[in-house]
Scaffold this motif. Structure first.
Motif, PDB file in Angstrom:
ATOM      1  N   TRP A 129       0.905  -1.345  -0.056  1.00  0.00           N
ATOM      2  CA  TRP A 129      -0.009  -0.129  -0.027  1.00  0.00           C
ATOM      3  C   TRP A 129       1.004   1.439  -0.036  1.00  0.00           C
ATOM      4  O   TRP A 129       1.822   1.251   0.600  1.00  0.00           O
ATOM      5  N   GLN A 130       0.388   2.262  -0.612  1.00  0.00           N
ATOM      6  CA  GLN A 130       0.886   3.530  -0.596  1.00  0.00           C
ATOM      7  C   GLN A 130       0.021   4.620   0.312  1.00  0.00           C
ATOM      8  O   GLN A 130      -1.133   3.961   0.462  1.00  0.00           O
ATOM      9  N   ARG A 131       0.609   5.599   0.733  1.00  0.00           N
ATOM     10  CA  ARG A 131      -0.423   6.667   1.300  1.00  0.00           C
ATOM     11  C   ARG A 131      -1.690   6.855   0.700  1.00  0.00           C
ATOM     12  O   ARG A 131      -2.683   6.946   1.198  1.00  0.00           O
ATOM     13  N   LYS A 132      -1.475   7.077  -0.744  1.00  0.00           N
ATOM     14  CA  LYS A 132      -2.689   7.327  -1.430  1.00  0.00           C
ATOM     15  C   LYS A 132      -3.844   6.204  -1.449  1.00  0.00           C
ATOM     16  O   LYS A 132      -5.101   6.734  -1.235  1.00  0.00           O
ATOM     17  N   HIS A 133      -3.624   5.059  -1.146  1.00  0.00           N
ATOM     18  CA  HIS A 133      -4.602   4.244  -1.029  1.00  0.00           C
ATOM     19  C   HIS A 133      -5.315   4.182   0.311  1.00  0.00           C
ATOM     20  O   HIS A 133      -6.428   3.938   0.466  1.00  0.00           O
ATOM     21  N   VAL A 134      -4.665   4.498   1.443  1.00  0.00           N
ATOM     22  CA  VAL A 134      -4.992   4.790   2.582  1.00  0.00           C
ATOM     23  C   VAL A 134      -5.891   5.963   2.719  1.00  0.00           C
ATOM     24  O   VAL A 134      -7.211   6.273   3.330  1.00  0.00           O
ATOM     25  N   THR A 135      -5.476   6.890   2.098  1.00  0.00           N
ATOM     26  CA  THR A 135      -6.301   8.448   1.982  1.00  0.00           C
ATOM     27  C   THR A 135      -7.638   8.184   1.313  1.00  0.00           C
ATOM     28  O   THR A 135      -8.461   8.700   1.726  1.00  0.00           O
ATOM     29  N   TRP A 136      -7.482   7.277   0.201  1.00  0.00           N
ATOM     30  CA  TRP A 136      -8.730   7.078  -0.626  1.00  0.00           C
ATOM     31  C   TRP A 136      -9.690   6.412   0.460  1.00  0.00           C
ATOM     32  O   TRP A 136     -10.818   6.769   0.377  1.00  0.00           O
ATOM     33  N   PHE A 137      -9.210   5.470   1.039  1.00  0.00           N
ATOM     34  CA  PHE A 137     -10.158   4.730   1.935  1.00  0.00           C
ATOM     35  C   PHE A 137     -10.739   5.677   3.192  1.00  0.00           C
ATOM     36  O   PHE A 137     -12.025   5.707   3.155  1.00  0.00           O
ATOM     37  N   LEU A 138      -9.946   6.510   3.547  1.00  0.00           N
ATOM     38  CA  LEU A 138     -10.629   7.618   4.686  1.00  0.00           C
ATOM     39  C   LEU A 138     -11.359   8.565   3.794  1.00  0.00           C
ATOM     40  O   LEU A 138     -12.644   8.896   4.459  1.00  0.00           O
ATOM     41  N   ASP A 139     -11.124   9.166   2.823  1.00  0.00           N
ATOM     42  CA  ASP A 139     -11.864  10.263   2.017  1.00  0.00           C
ATOM     43  C   ASP A 139     -12.974   9.694   1.360  1.00  0.00           C
ATOM     44  O   ASP A 139     -14.140  10.393   1.258  1.00  0.00           O
ATOM     45  N   GLN A 140     -12.938   8.716   0.371  1.00  0.00           N
ATOM     46  CA  GLN A 140     -14.056   8.190  -0.342  1.00  0.00           C
ATOM     47  C   GLN A 140     -14.864   7.020   0.066  1.00  0.00           C
ATOM     48  O   GLN A 140     -15.730   7.045   0.221  1.00  0.00           O
ATOM     49  N   HIS A 141     -14.203   6.036   0.617  1.00  0.00           N
ATOM     50  CA  HIS A 141     -14.808   4.708   1.083  1.00  0.00           C
ATOM     51  C   HIS A 141     -15.574   5.052   2.363  1.00  0.00           C
ATOM     52  O   HIS A 141     -16.798   4.580   2.495  1.00  0.00           O
ATOM     53  N   LEU A 142     -15.062   5.892   3.235  1.00  0.00           N
ATOM     54  CA  LEU A 142     -15.848   6.192   4.502  1.00  0.00           C
ATOM     55  C   LEU A 142     -16.516   7.617   4.411  1.00  0.00           C
ATOM     56  O   LEU A 142     -17.139   7.776   5.593  1.00  0.00           O
ATOM     57  N   SER A 143     -16.703   8.002   3.205  1.00  0.00           N
ATOM     58  CA  SER A 143     -17.535   9.152   3.350  1.00  0.00           C
ATOM     59  C   SER A 143     -18.961   9.338   3.686  1.00  0.00           C
ATOM     60  O   SER A 143     -19.456  10.402   4.362  1.00  0.00           O
ATOM     61  N   ARG A 144     -19.826   8.258   3.635  1.00  0.00           N
ATOM     62  CA  ARG A 144     -21.010   8.154   4.246  1.00  0.00           C
ATOM     63  C   ARG A 144     -21.234   7.765   5.427  1.00  0.00           C
ATOM     64  O   ARG A 144     -22.331   7.569   5.919  1.00  0.00           O
ATOM     65  N   CYS A 145     -19.898   7.359   6.140  1.00  0.00           N
ATOM     66  CA  CYS A 145     -20.151   6.780   7.562  1.00  0.00           C
ATOM     67  C   CYS A 145     -20.255   8.064   8.511  1.00  0.00           C
ATOM     68  O   CYS A 145     -19.578   9.303   8.194  1.00  0.00           O
ATOM     69  N   SER A 146     -20.660   7.633   9.701  1.00  0.00           N
ATOM     70  CA  SER A 146     -20.657   8.712  10.793  1.00  0.00           C
ATOM     71  C   SER A 146     -19.126   9.124  11.238  1.00  0.00           C
ATOM     72  O   SER A 146     -18.281   8.541  10.822  1.00  0.00           O
ATOM     73  N   GLU A 147     -19.038  10.188  11.877  1.00  0.00           N
ATOM     74  CA  GLU A 147     -17.764  10.762  12.142  1.00  0.00           C
ATOM     75  C   GLU A 147     -17.160   9.950  13.330  1.00  0.00           C
ATOM     76  O   GLU A 147     -15.733   9.549  13.374  1.00  0.00           O
ATOM     77  N   SER A 148     -18.179   9.270  14.153  1.00  0.00           N
ATOM     78  CA  SER A 148     -17.279   8.296  15.158  1.00  0.00           C
ATOM     79  C   SER A 148     -16.818   7.054  14.291  1.00  0.00           C
ATOM     80  O   SER A 148     -15.730   6.661  14.723  1.00  0.00           O
ATOM     81  N   THR A 149     -17.603   6.533  13.274  1.00  0.00           N
ATOM     82  CA  THR A 149     -17.123   5.375  12.493  1.00  0.00           C
ATOM     83  C   THR A 149     -15.630   5.693  11.889  1.00  0.00           C
ATOM     84  O   THR A 149     -14.843   5.082  11.875  1.00  0.00           O
ATOM     85  N   GLN A 150     -15.635   6.865  11.448  1.00  0.00           N
ATOM     86  CA  GLN A 150     -14.357   7.234  10.574  1.00  0.00           C
ATOM     87  C   GLN A 150     -13.422   7.368  11.561  1.00  0.00           C
ATOM     88  O   GLN A 150     -12.090   7.104  11.339  1.00  0.00           O
ATOM     89  N   TYR A 151     -13.525   7.917  12.814  1.00  0.00           N
ATOM     90  CA  TYR A 151     -12.460   8.057  13.903  1.00  0.00           C
ATOM     91  C   TYR A 151     -12.173   6.663  14.145  1.00  0.00           C
ATOM     92  O   TYR A 151     -10.882   6.586  14.311  1.00  0.00           O
ATOM     93  N   TYR A 152     -12.909   5.478  14.401  1.00  0.00           N
ATOM     94  CA  TYR A 152     -12.497   4.478  14.948  1.00  0.00           C
ATOM     95  C   TYR A 152     -11.530   3.748  13.728  1.00  0.00           C
ATOM     96  O   TYR A 152     -10.719   2.984  13.937  1.00  0.00           O
TER      97      TYR A 152
END
Length: 91
Positions: free
Chosen positions: A48-71
């Motif tokens: 993995w590169q940093r961009k893959h993890v950033t994509w997961f946080l920014d795009q994949h979790l975009s519809r999740c609540s803030e608490s889910t994103q935090y965990y």
């Protein structure tokens, strides 16, 4: 034929806390691995590169609540520590 990547073995040295916390981090790490593998066909965190993890946080979790994103962010920090990388993610 190669063996499937075992996330539990990968994180065993850096996981701390209660049994429930360890299980949550394992479950979330597997979800992160699955999402990145489906998107970029990268099966293990070692590639993995940093961009893959950033994509997961920014795009994949975009519809999740803030608490889910935090965990998930906490789990990602554990993955980054295990990979011995210097990536920082701020939310």
């Amino acid at each position: 034929m190669s063996k499937a990547f075992d996330m539990e073995v990968f994180l065993s040295g850096v996981l701390t806390g209660s049994h429930a916390t360890k299980q949550r981090h394992l479950r979330q790490a597997k979800a992160i691995q699955t999402a990145i593998a489906m998107r970029w066909q990268l099966e293990t965190p070692w590639v993995w590169q940093r961009k893959h993890v950033t994509w997961f946080l920014d795009q994949h979790l975009s519809r999740c609540s803030e608490s889910t994103q935090y965990y998930y962010l906490l789990t990602i920090r554990i993955l980054v520590r295990r990979l011995k990388r210097q990536w920082a993610f701020h939310r």
